[in-house]
Design a protein around this motif. Sequence first.
Motif, PDB file in Angstrom:
ATOM      1  N   PRO A 211     -17.548  -1.877 -16.977  1.00 52.26           N
ATOM      2  CA  PRO A 211     -18.198  -1.227 -18.118  1.00 52.26           C
ATOM      3  C   PRO A 211     -17.579  -1.586 -19.466  1.00 52.26           C
ATOM      4  N   PHE A 212     -16.266  -1.811 -19.492  1.00 56.27           N
ATOM      5  CA  PHE A 212     -15.605  -2.078 -20.769  1.00 56.27           C
ATOM      6  C   PHE A 212     -15.250  -3.557 -20.945  1.00 56.27           C
ATOM      7  N   GLY A 213     -15.581  -4.370 -19.947  1.00 54.54           N
ATOM      8  CA  GLY A 213     -15.174  -5.771 -20.003  1.00 54.54           C
ATOM      9  C   GLY A 213     -16.305  -6.758 -20.152  1.00 54.54           C
ATOM     10  N   GLY A 214     -17.404  -6.538 -19.400  1.00 50.96           N
ATOM     11  CA  GLY A 214     -18.505  -7.485 -19.446  1.00 50.96           C
ATOM     12  C   GLY A 214     -18.062  -8.869 -19.014  1.00 50.96           C
ATOM     13  N   SER A 215     -18.297  -9.841 -19.878  1.00 51.19           N
ATOM     14  CA  SER A 215     -17.941 -11.222 -19.561  1.00 51.19           C
ATOM     15  C   SER A 215     -16.446 -11.500 -19.671  1.00 51.19           C
ATOM     16  N   ASP A 216     -15.685 -10.541 -20.211  1.00 46.54           N
ATOM     17  CA  ASP A 216     -14.239 -10.721 -20.378  1.00 46.54           C
ATOM     18  C   ASP A 216     -13.527 -10.320 -19.081  1.00 46.54           C
ATOM     19  N   VAL A 217     -13.483 -11.265 -18.133  1.00 43.79           N
ATOM     20  CA  VAL A 217     -12.907 -10.985 -16.815  1.00 43.79           C
ATOM     21  C   VAL A 217     -11.447 -10.569 -16.930  1.00 43.79           C
ATOM     22  N   ALA A 218     -10.730 -11.221 -17.815  1.00 50.51           N
ATOM     23  CA  ALA A 218      -9.289 -10.957 -17.939  1.00 50.51           C
ATOM     24  C   ALA A 218      -8.995  -9.526 -18.392  1.00 50.51           C
ATOM     25  N   ALA A 219      -9.978  -8.863 -19.004  1.00 49.93           N
ATOM     26  CA  ALA A 219      -9.759  -7.508 -19.526  1.00 49.93           C
ATOM     27  C   ALA A 219     -10.047  -6.420 -18.501  1.00 49.93           C
ATOM     28  N   MET A 220     -10.299  -6.797 -17.250  1.00 50.75           N
ATOM     29  CA  MET A 220     -10.649  -5.780 -16.265  1.00 50.75           C
ATOM     30  C   MET A 220      -9.544  -4.738 -16.103  1.00 50.75           C
ATOM     31  N   ARG A 221      -9.973  -3.511 -15.806  1.00 51.96           N
ATOM     32  CA  ARG A 221      -9.041  -2.392 -15.678  1.00 51.96           C
ATOM     33  C   ARG A 221      -8.872  -1.931 -14.231  1.00 51.96           C
ATOM     34  N   THR A 222      -9.734  -2.358 -13.350  1.00 46.65           N
ATOM     35  CA  THR A 222      -9.631  -1.958 -11.940  1.00 46.65           C
ATOM     36  C   THR A 222      -8.317  -2.469 -11.355  1.00 46.65           C
ATOM     37  N   THR A 223      -7.624  -1.610 -10.629  1.00 46.47           N
ATOM     38  CA  THR A 223      -6.321  -1.975 -10.065  1.00 46.47           C
ATOM     39  C   THR A 223      -6.306  -1.785  -8.549  1.00 46.47           C
ATOM     40  N   ALA A 224      -5.467  -2.560  -7.906  1.00 48.71           N
ATOM     41  CA  ALA A 224      -5.221  -2.416  -6.472  1.00 48.71           C
ATOM     42  C   ALA A 224      -3.710  -2.441  -6.267  1.00 48.71           C
ATOM     43  N   VAL A 225      -3.156  -1.293  -5.907  1.00 48.25           N
ATOM     44  CA  VAL A 225      -1.707  -1.151  -5.765  1.00 48.25           C
ATOM     45  C   VAL A 225      -1.340  -1.197  -4.282  1.00 48.25           C
ATOM     46  N   LYS A 226      -0.428  -2.083  -3.939  1.00 48.06           N
ATOM     47  CA  LYS A 226      -0.040  -2.233  -2.539  1.00 48.06           C
ATOM     48  C   LYS A 226       0.890  -1.096  -2.121  1.00 48.06           C
ATOM     49  N   GLU A 227       0.525  -0.462  -1.003  1.00 45.73           N
ATOM     50  CA  GLU A 227       1.318   0.636  -0.468  1.00 45.73           C
ATOM     51  C   GLU A 227       1.392   0.470   1.048  1.00 45.73           C
ATOM     52  N   GLY A 228       2.396  -0.240   1.505  1.00 41.83           N
ATOM     53  CA  GLY A 228       2.535  -0.484   2.946  1.00 41.83           C
ATOM     54  C   GLY A 228       1.464  -1.424   3.465  1.00 41.83           C
ATOM     55  N   ASP A 229       0.666  -0.953   4.407  1.00 43.70           N
ATOM     56  CA  ASP A 229      -0.373  -1.778   5.030  1.00 43.70           C
ATOM     57  C   ASP A 229      -1.709  -1.701   4.310  1.00 43.70           C
ATOM     58  N   PHE A 230      -1.710  -1.061   3.135  1.00 46.34           N
ATOM     59  CA  PHE A 230      -2.961  -0.898   2.392  1.00 46.34           C
ATOM     60  C   PHE A 230      -2.752  -1.207   0.914  1.00 46.34           C
ATOM     61  N   TYR A 231      -3.868  -1.515   0.258  1.00 46.31           N
ATOM     62  CA  TYR A 231      -3.933  -1.506  -1.202  1.00 46.31           C
ATOM     63  C   TYR A 231      -4.774  -0.290  -1.589  1.00 46.31           C
ATOM     64  N   THR A 232      -4.394   0.396  -2.645  1.00 48.55           N
ATOM     65  CA  THR A 232      -5.177   1.520  -3.141  1.00 48.55           C
ATOM     66  C   THR A 232      -5.956   1.063  -4.371  1.00 48.55           C
ATOM     67  N   LEU A 233      -7.269   1.100  -4.263  1.00 50.67           N
ATOM     68  CA  LEU A 233      -8.170   0.570  -5.293  1.00 50.67           C
ATOM     69  C   LEU A 233      -8.701   1.686  -6.170  1.00 50.67           C
ATOM     70  N   ASN A 234      -8.576   1.498  -7.485  1.00 46.45           N
ATOM     71  CA  ASN A 234      -9.112   2.447  -8.458  1.00 46.45           C
ATOM     72  C   ASN A 234      -9.759   1.691  -9.612  1.00 46.45           C
ATOM     73  N   GLY A 235     -10.937   2.168 -10.024  1.00 44.67           N
ATOM     74  CA  GLY A 235     -11.609   1.538 -11.158  1.00 44.67           C
ATOM     75  C   GLY A 235     -13.119   1.581 -10.999  1.00 44.67           C
ATOM     76  N   SER A 236     -13.798   0.751 -11.771  1.00 43.58           N
ATOM     77  CA  SER A 236     -15.262   0.742 -11.729  1.00 43.58           C
ATOM     78  C   SER A 236     -15.792  -0.652 -12.036  1.00 43.58           C
ATOM     79  N   LYS A 237     -16.985  -0.927 -11.570  1.00 41.39           N
ATOM     80  CA  LYS A 237     -17.683  -2.187 -11.821  1.00 41.39           C
ATOM     81  C   LYS A 237     -19.118  -1.861 -12.216  1.00 41.39           C
ATOM     82  N   THR A 238     -19.751  -2.757 -12.952  1.00 40.47           N
ATOM     83  CA  THR A 238     -21.122  -2.493 -13.364  1.00 40.47           C
ATOM     84  C   THR A 238     -21.956  -3.762 -13.368  1.00 40.47           C
ATOM     85  N   PHE A 239     -23.273  -3.580 -13.416  1.00 40.35           N
ATOM     86  CA  PHE A 239     -24.268  -4.665 -13.350  1.00 40.35           C
ATOM     87  C   PHE A 239     -24.135  -5.450 -12.040  1.00 40.35           C
ATOM     88  N   ILE A 240     -23.892  -4.755 -10.941  1.00 41.63           N
ATOM     89  CA  ILE A 240     -23.638  -5.413  -9.660  1.00 41.63           C
ATOM     90  C   ILE A 240     -24.932  -5.512  -8.847  1.00 41.63           C
TER      91      ILE A 240
END
Length: 389
Positions: free
Chosen positions: A130-159
Amino acid sequence: MQSMYFTEEHQLFRASLKDFLQKEVVPHIDKWEETGTIERFIWKKFGDMGYFGLATPEQDGGLGLDLFYTVVLLEELQKINSGGFAAAIWAHAYLAMTHLNKEADSFVKEKYLRPSVDGDKIGCLCVSEPFGGSDVAAMRTTAVKEGDFYTLNGSKTFITNGVYADYMIVAAKTAPELGNKGISIFVVDRQSKGVTANKLNKLGWRASDTAELAFDNVKIPVENLMGDENMGFSYIMEHFSLERLIMGINAHARAEHVLEYALQYMSEREAFGKSINKFQALRHRVADLYGDIDMCKEYNYSVANRLDKGQYVVKEATISKLKSTKVADKVAYECLQFLGGYGYIEDYPMARNFRDSRLGPIGGGTSEILREIIAKIVIDKKEYKPVKV
């Protein structure tokens, strides 16, 4: 058709595909355009015909064919007058599945790629935010590694396919402090807890589902990481060439189809005692449009040929999308005008084409972004290089 690119086998494939689309797809298009939902049975039929496996290697369940089979598929999809249906098909086969083909390991391929080839699973690619559009480098969605998993937080749009997809190819920052060098790619199952989708109401492409997606503490198994951690930006940039060329091919095929329709109409519509295709003011506009379409088509074929041979075509694919979508928009505008009042009526195909065509200069990188990429290459001498394996 150009024999330097299309063999007899390509032409036979085109004829078979045309027949399939007319029998299996066209009768349902108006319903899907109205409801915004493409029924699942057609995905399986595409899979059974092998259409989703054109670019997938044989060892992974596909056909491993050259890129011009894909060109044929894209062109014929544009001739059934539903940009939304076409987008749903190629977004699955050439956005989501491209990452599976290129970056997934054997475990992920078995779980997601093979069912995708068969039409049993639908995929989508989630990059824009929503806040990045064509600016891929500005993405805010994160995936934090915690043991055997990554925890994903954020949003995507126009999918595209974001509502009904069975899995999502998601780009997220695994090392935010590294900027675009800290992005990774994951495959996320639709059934994962914390995934929600909101369907967007669009001007065109109405048959396809386009979503805003939210990820709230979604747990991703570490084996769902695709490729190397923090290499996601390079993967995305590399595959943008195919996406932009696809948009260019879509544009020239859509423009060609709509001009053919307008010419048929003009040959039958009479004014002042003669068919309107006899008026010089209209004939010369048709000549200009035809020339623009043909220039784009020949250029796009040459870029497809280079990409098929393994060449890195960032500049060429960017030019393809920039110029072809602009021409397609112009053709849609002019051809609607050729039909006069009938072009503005929903019972005629021009209105839908006019709406669908407008997304061309926006999706997959706006024309403004594309011009800046070309300017960087031409003026600043920036070199875009493929990912080193």
